[in-house]
Scaffold this active site. Structure first.
Site, PDB file in Angstrom:
ATOM      1  N   HIS A  74       0.842  -1.213   0.000  1.00 38.84           N
ATOM      2  CA  HIS A  74       0.000   0.000   0.000  1.00 38.84           C
ATOM      3  C   HIS A  74       0.864   1.244   0.000  1.00 38.84           C
ATOM      4  CE1 HIS A  74       0.383   0.992   4.356  1.00 38.84           C
ATOM      5  NE2 HIS A  74       0.490  -0.308   4.517  1.00 38.84           N
TER       6      HIS A  74
ATOM      7  N   ASP B  15      -0.425   4.387   0.695  1.00 39.49           N
ATOM      8  CA  ASP B  15      -0.894   5.438   1.614  1.00 39.49           C
ATOM      9  C   ASP B  15      -0.162   5.269   2.942  1.00 39.49           C
ATOM     10  OD1 ASP B  15      -2.300   2.993   2.087  1.00 39.49           O
ATOM     11  OD2 ASP B  15      -3.775   4.061   3.299  1.00 39.49           O
TER      12      ASP B  15
ATOM     13  N   GLU C 227      -5.147   1.448   2.606  1.00 39.88           N
ATOM     14  CA  GLU C 227      -4.945   0.407   3.619  1.00 39.88           C
ATOM     15  C   GLU C 227      -5.079   0.959   5.028  1.00 39.88           C
ATOM     16  OE1 GLU C 227      -3.233  -2.427   6.385  1.00 39.88           O
ATOM     17  OE2 GLU C 227      -2.529  -0.413   6.054  1.00 39.88           O
ATOM     18  N   GLU C 228      -4.544   2.149   5.243  1.00 42.22           N
ATOM     19  CA  GLU C 228      -4.578   2.714   6.597  1.00 42.22           C
ATOM     20  C   GLU C 228      -5.977   3.215   6.972  1.00 42.22           C
ATOM     21  OE1 GLU C 228      -2.198   2.039   8.322  1.00 42.22           O
ATOM     22  OE2 GLU C 228      -0.307   2.160   7.225  1.00 42.22           O
TER      23      GLU C 228
ATOM     24  N   ASP D 149       4.166  -6.191   4.361  1.00 45.97           N
ATOM     25  CA  ASP D 149       3.560  -5.059   5.075  1.00 45.97           C
ATOM     26  C   ASP D 149       3.505  -5.391   6.559  1.00 45.97           C
ATOM     27  OD1 ASP D 149       2.202  -2.759   5.716  1.00 45.97           O
ATOM     28  OD2 ASP D 149       0.237  -3.532   5.158  1.00 45.97           O
TER      29      ASP D 149
HETATM   30 ZN   LIG Z   1       1.059  -1.130   6.318  1.00 43.59          ZN
END
Ligand SMILES: [Zn+2]
Length: 477
Positions: free
Chosen positions: A98, A100, A167-168, A199
């Site tokens: 991701h 972001d 994702e966040e 991740d």
């Molecule tokens: Zn992450």
């Protein structure tokens, strides 16, 4: 099969350029949870898309529609789908990451500007928001691809890539995309043989890890209300049923101070650990001291490392988070709050799911509340949840990652389960029906969602070698 020596040399020779590219990525404040930065998430998607195209990836930006955030309708940032190679004789690996990041302000306590990558002069740490979570790992893949593109060397596997910008903020829109394109109806994800997600983190600062499990979650809000307004304790104390007293009593019935979940049937759903599992935990390079260092105090629940690690990784846990509506200011206000809401969540492990656990929680709270004979009202909401995930760590996908770790780091990886959740992991596993591996690049002290987030230079450079070597090992397992 080992990665070519020229690849490993290329990574060392280009380390400074790779760090410069990471610096360019960190400079884009792609904070998905802040509407005022949404344009930066789009900018980051364009930047990454250009970078991927420049190393020969065939890409498409997928519009994920709109969503509401903080009462504002916003366009979701696009997902980037990319691919290289379509050789039926090779395995096809799906890479996920991701682009972001979590919010960050210098005033939160950062020593330097979070969106300017700083190379620490002595220890070489690369400090900046997103360095470890998750721009560093995505750029690790770019580094690998750059070698193959520049030298004209064919990749040992076919690659598909899925990079998202939400994702966040709950991966909004991504589940639908994966289900639409991955359910075996000729969609884009068809033909994927395994998934690699980079991740997450090593358990400590010393030993590389492969992660094969994540806990799920179910989150509750429990509201007790009674009087139509806040009351004065001098007038109403010992006169009425007080909501806060009821709530504290209920919250006190959920978990013991040593972590046992008191809701009947919840802990009991989980089978006891096998001897093989216990051996994994006792072999992990992690001590009670590591836990206490991470917590900043000597407060571990047990002196037995295996117990503590299983508490984090393979048992459910219930945590009390807060009380909304309670008096929380300074001073000694003698208020009786009219309505208070307690928040708690349970981290779940297989075979637990929110669907199986929630009815037990609700029935228990209702029966405990009934015992109080209170005339107040109880309202129970489940706010959000997700299922846990555990993968087969003996699968060839893990074997390839293990061999790659041993080749690059000259050590065997820790096999870990994480206490937290990355919901897309389960979506890939369930929808695509293939093995999913979490292959971390960063260390346990990277401070991913915290101040002074960093990625060690060696983790970025050796981590790039690890990702590349993993692809070569995959081709031969
Ligand atoms: Zn992450």
């Amino acid at each position: 099969m080992p990665a070519p020596t020229e690849f490993l040399q290329f990574v060392d020779q280009n380390a400074d350029a790779f760090i410069q590219r990471l610096s360019d990525a960190v400079a884009i404040p792609s904070i998905s949870g802040d509407a005022s930065h949404r344009k930066d998430v789009f900018k980051m998607a364009d930047w990454l898309n250009d970078q991927l195209k420049a190393v020969g990836v065939e890409t498409q930006l997928v519009d994920l529609g709109k969503h509401i955030m903080d009462d504002e309708e916003l366009q979701l940032p696009p997902a980037i789908l990319g691919r290289i190679g379509n050789d039926p004789k090779k395995k096809t690996v799906l890479l996920y990451g991701h682009f972001d990041v979590q919010p960050a302000n210098k005033s939160d306590g950062w020593d330097t500007d979070p969106f300017t990558l700083v190379v620490h002069p002595t220890n070489g740490q690369l400090i900046g928001r997103g360095s470890s979570d998750d721009k560093g790992p995505i750029l690790g893949w770019l580094n690998v691809l750059q070698y193959h593109f520049q030298t004209g060397k064919e990749l040992p596997v076919n690659l598909k890539m899925c990079f998202e910008g939400m994702e966040e903020s709950g991966s909004e829109g991504l589940d639908d995309l994966v289900k639409r394109e991955g359910s075996g109806n000729g969609g884009w994800f068809d033909g994927v043989d395994c998934v690699c997600i980079s991740d997450n983190y090593w358990l400590n600062t010393r030993t590389p890890a492969l992660t094969y499990g994540l806990r799920g979650l179910t989150y509750f809000k429990l509201t007790v209300s009674g009087p139509s307004r806040d009351l004065h304790s001098g007038v109403f104390g010992r006169t009425v049923h007080e909501p806060m007293t009821d709530l504290i009593h209920l919250m006190g019935q959920l978990v013991s101070p040593t972590g046992k979940i008191l809701i009947p049937g919840v802990d009991e759903m989980v089978p006891p650990p096998t001897e093989e599992e216990k051996a994994i935990y006792s072999g992990l390079d992690y001590s009670i001291q590591d836990i206490q260092d991470a917590a900043g105090a000597a407060i571990a629940l047990s002196d037995d490392k295996v117990n503590v690690l299983m508490g984090r990784m393979r048992y459910p846990s219930l945590s009390l988070h807060g009380i909304e509506g309670a008096f929380s200011g300074v001073g000694a206000k003698t208020v009786i709050p009219a309505k208070v809401s307690g928040k708690f969540s349970i981290r779940l492990v297989p075979p637990q799911t929110p669907d199986a656990v929630n009815p037990l929680v609700i029935a228990y709270l209702q029966s405990e509340f009934a015992k109080l004979n209170s005339k107040n009202k109880l309202h129970i909401e489940d706010l959000h949840g997700g299922k846990p995930w555990v993968a087969d760590h003996k699968h060839w996908n893990f074997e390839a990652a293990k061999r790659a770790t041993e080749a690059v780091y000259k050590q065997s990886p820790d096999l870990t389960r994480e206490g937290g959740s990355i919901p897309v992991t389960l979506t890939f596993a369930e929808t695509l029906g293939v093995n999913v591996l979490l292959l971390p690049m960063g260390r346990g002290d990277d401070g991913a969602h915290s101040t002074n987030e960093k990625l060690d230079r060696s983790n970025f450079i050796e981590g790039t070698k690890l990702l590349g070597t993993y692809l070569y090992e995959l081709a031969s397992v």
